[in-house]
Design an enzyme around this catalytic site. Structure first.
Site, PDB file in Angstrom:
ATOM      1  N   GLU A 173       0.596  -1.466   0.049  1.00 18.13           N
ATOM      2  CA  GLU A 173      -0.123  -0.243   0.296  1.00 18.13           C
ATOM      3  C   GLU A 173       0.667   1.357  -0.065  1.00 18.13           C
ATOM      4  O   GLU A 173       0.917   1.406   1.090  1.00 18.13           O
ATOM      5  CB  GLU A 173      -0.873   0.265   0.737  1.00 18.13           C
ATOM      6  CG  GLU A 173      -2.118  -1.018   1.491  1.00 18.13           C
ATOM      7  CD  GLU A 173      -3.439  -0.391   2.206  1.00 18.13           C
ATOM      8  OE1 GLU A 173      -4.642  -1.188   2.333  1.00 18.13           O
ATOM      9  OE2 GLU A 173      -2.562   0.046   3.315  1.00 18.13           O
ATOM     10  N   GLU A 214      -6.754  -7.192  -0.820  1.00 14.29           N
ATOM     11  CA  GLU A 214      -6.772  -6.414  -0.107  1.00 14.29           C
ATOM     12  C   GLU A 214      -8.119  -5.954   0.526  1.00 14.29           C
ATOM     13  O   GLU A 214      -8.617  -4.991   0.116  1.00 14.29           O
ATOM     14  CB  GLU A 214      -5.653  -6.204   1.455  1.00 14.29           C
ATOM     15  CG  GLU A 214      -5.322  -5.865   2.994  1.00 14.29           C
ATOM     16  CD  GLU A 214      -5.189  -4.812   3.307  1.00 14.29           C
ATOM     17  OE1 GLU A 214      -3.424  -5.475   3.257  1.00 14.29           O
ATOM     18  OE2 GLU A 214      -5.199  -4.436   4.526  1.00 14.29           O
TER      19      GLU A 214
END
Length: 353
Positions: A192, A279
């Site tokens: 991320e 995710e």
């Protein structure tokens, strides 16, 4: 390495030359021994490669084989769009007790997961501090997934990967050399990005993918996108074109990210890139807060309609809403219903459908 028929540069002619050549070839076992007739020198040694073993009959990998990106789809070996569904493990340095074969077996056999994500923590006591320990955890999960015939994501679980390019390149080069013949393995090279621009992430990604491809691995690679892997529309405006078989991460937490993010995903798909939801959570972006199964179901409908693969965060027993297991749950699988959180029970049911 090619070797001269006659050493020392001696000049031989006529029948004597021919006879010596024949004798030398006989010693090498024929012409086929010319290229690799001597043991490899130690300095030329490389990382061992995991050889392709036949996946268990009717397992996800036996059915789908090598994954490839075609347009905005991830397709199987037969050219059909494939949707993988499964669980992400927690940060390896904190949730490492769940990085074992029994957990992978339970997710496969009891939850019907077709993919598991090994979220290898990089900072905060992770790979940068203890590379051997974290790498061993990842390999344990990968090898267990291979044995069960499911897919596995090797995730560089980092928010600052552009600051760790050298370490990432070394890690993925090793993993690529090891698993380049293994269709189960997916490389997620940046979990991320948070404050990085797409230009910065793209430059990093091209570097790491180049190392993976340079090691001979054609495996699917998933690239994180800016703003915690939400700005997929930005990535779609300037996708990576240097290398094939690249998809992009889309992350959401249903309590925080709703129709606006689905619209961004639709824009990205319409621009022609493939997405993988490596995710997502059933609650808000903190991993805690109120469970929002209504919004989660809207996301499920969206992912199903577009054949987007997904991994739920997370298979762990931390006392937070996103965890699939209650605190103190077994770290070796075969969890009874009483060991599942409301989120875990919901996700297990979705996996079993």
């Amino acid at each position: 390495m090619k070797r001269n028929l006659v050493s020392g540069g001696a000049e031989l002619s006529g029948w004597r030359s021919l006879c010596m050549a024949v004798l030398y070839l006989t010693f090498l076992g024929g012409c086929g021994g010319m290229e690799e007739s001597f043991p490899q020198e130690e300095s030329e040694a490389t990382t061992p490669t995991v050889e392709i073993s036949e996946a268990p009959l009717a397992s996800p990998v036996a059915v789908n084989g090598k994954l490839k990106v075609v347009g905005n789809q991830i397709q199987n070996q037969n050219g059909a769009a494939v949707q993988l569904k499964g669980m992400s493990l927690f940060w390896s340095q904190w949730g490492g007790t769940f990085y074992n074969a029994s957990v992978v077996n339970s997710l496969t056999d009891n939850w019907k997961a077709t993919v598991v994500r090994a979220a290898m923590g990089v900072e905060s006591g992770g790979y940068l501090t203890n590379p051997a320990a974290e790498k061993a955890r990842v390999k344990t999960v990968v090898d267990a997934a291979i044995a069960k015939g499911i897919y596995v994501i090797i995730d560089w679980h980092d928010h600052n990967a552009t600051q760790h390019t050298a370490q990432s390149k070394a890690f993925f080069t090793e993993m690529a050399q090891l698993y380049k013949n293994t269709p189960n393995v997916i490389f997620e090279i940046f979990n991320e990005p948070d404050g990085e621009s797409w230009s910065e992430v793209r430059t990093y990604a091209v570097d790491i993918i180049g190392a993976i491809r340079g090691a001979g691995a054609p495996n699917l690679v998933v690239v994180g996108t800016p703003t915690w892997s939400q700005d997929v529309d930005v990535a779609a405006s300037n996708p990576i074109t240097q290398y094939p078989n690249v998809a992009y991460s889309l992350h959401f937490y249903a309590g925080s990210h709703k129709q606006n993010l689905r619209d961004k995903a639709t824009t990205a798909l319409n621009k022609g890139i493939a997405l993988f939801v490596t995710e997502f959570g059933t609650c808000d972006a903190s991993g805690n807060g109120n469970l929002n199964l209504t919004e989660t179901q809207l996301w499920m409908d969206f992912m199903n309609s577009r054949k987007l693969s997904w991994a739920n965060w997370s298979l762990n027993d931390k006392a937070e809403t996103a965890s699939a297991l209650v605190p103190g749950a077994s770290t070796t699988g075969n969890w009874p219903a009483s060991a599942l959180t409301p989120s875990g029970a919901f996700i297990k049911q979705k996996l079993s459908q």
